[in-house]
Design an enzyme around this catalytic site. Structure first.
Site, short mmCIF file in Angstrom:
data_model
loop_
_atom_site.label_atom_id
_atom_site.label_comp_id
_atom_site.label_asym_id
_atom_site.label_seq_id
_atom_site.Cartn_x
_atom_site.Cartn_y
_atom_site.Cartn_z
N GLY A 46 0.84 -1.19 0.00
CA GLY A 46 0.00 0.00 0.00
C GLY A 46 0.87 1.24 0.00
O GLY A 46 2.04 1.20 0.41
N GLN A 51 2.92 9.96 1.23
CA GLN A 51 4.20 9.27 1.28
C GLN A 51 5.08 9.61 0.08
O GLN A 51 6.28 9.35 0.11
CB GLN A 51 4.00 7.75 1.34
N CYS A 89 6.22 -0.19 7.21
CA CYS A 89 5.79 0.96 6.40
C CYS A 89 6.95 1.39 5.51
O CYS A 89 8.09 1.44 5.97
CB CYS A 89 5.38 2.10 7.32
N LEU A 90 6.63 1.70 4.27
CA LEU A 90 7.67 2.16 3.35
C LEU A 90 8.29 3.47 3.82
O LEU A 90 9.42 3.78 3.45
CB LEU A 90 7.08 2.32 1.94
N HIS A 131 -4.12 1.12 7.78
CA HIS A 131 -2.78 1.72 7.79
C HIS A 131 -2.70 2.87 6.78
O HIS A 131 -2.26 3.97 7.13
CB HIS A 131 -1.75 0.62 7.44
N GLU A 132 -3.14 2.62 5.55
CA GLU A 132 -3.01 3.65 4.51
C GLU A 132 -3.92 4.84 4.77
O GLU A 132 -3.53 5.98 4.54
CB GLU A 132 -3.25 3.05 3.13
N HIS A 135 -2.49 7.41 7.06
CA HIS A 135 -1.54 8.33 6.43
C HIS A 135 -2.24 9.61 5.96
O HIS A 135 -1.65 10.69 6.01
CB HIS A 135 -0.87 7.68 5.22
#
Length: 161
Positions: A46, A51, A89-90, A131-132, A135
């Site tokens: 994701g 991000q 997480c990226l 999670h996304e 953000h």
């Protein structure tokens, strides 16, 4: 299509609330394509627009490699159950944490053509949706990580033992 730079924890962009998308433009369609390319290149499941430095309510998710979702202006409308598991997480490279999230999530969003749809998910998809979407409100999973963050390599070594 191009790869975008993924913002890393500490970047102010990751702490801001994103603005709603009013209309789909060619530029935003290109952003969505770039987000998928960037997510796949980084081996993620994701990616949210902040991000990659864009404060718009746009998320891309693909937990299987075969079922990509674009969520424009998404909202969670229903949750149930509970799951606790490892999350990364990226934007927090090399780290992971244990996070408790709903095991079932129902979200409403617009697709790339700004048509409304409903997305329901369990397990990893439910976790990714939560999670996304966080953000988009300037939140990172590290705020929910139980017992703090761990080195991702350490966790993998423990799982292999």
């Amino acid at each position: 299509m191009a790869l975008r730079n993924i913002r890393i924890i500490g970047d102010e962009c990751l702490t801001k609330t994103c603005k709603e998308v009013k209309e789909m433009t060619p530029r935003l369609k290109e952003l969505v394509e770039d987000m998928f390319d960037t997510m796949y290149e980084a081996d993620g499941v994701g990616l949210a627009a902040p991000q990659v430095g864009i404060l718009k309510r746009i998320v891309v998710i693909d937990t299987t490699g075969e079922d990509p979702y674009v969520l424009i202006n998404p909202r969670i409308v229903e949750t149930s159950g509970e799951q606790t598991g490892q999350e990364g997480c990226l934007s927090v490279p090399g780290k992971c944490g244990i996070v408790t999230r709903p095991d079932y999530v129902k979200a409403i969003a617009y697709d790339i053509d700004m048509k409304p749809y409903t997305l329901e998910g369990t397990e990893l998809l439910a976790r990714a949706i939560c999670h996304e979407l966080e953000h988009l409100d300037g939140k990172l999973y590290v705020e929910k990580a139980e017992g703090g963050l761990m080195d991702a390599g350490t966790v993998q070594e423990q799982e292999e033992e």
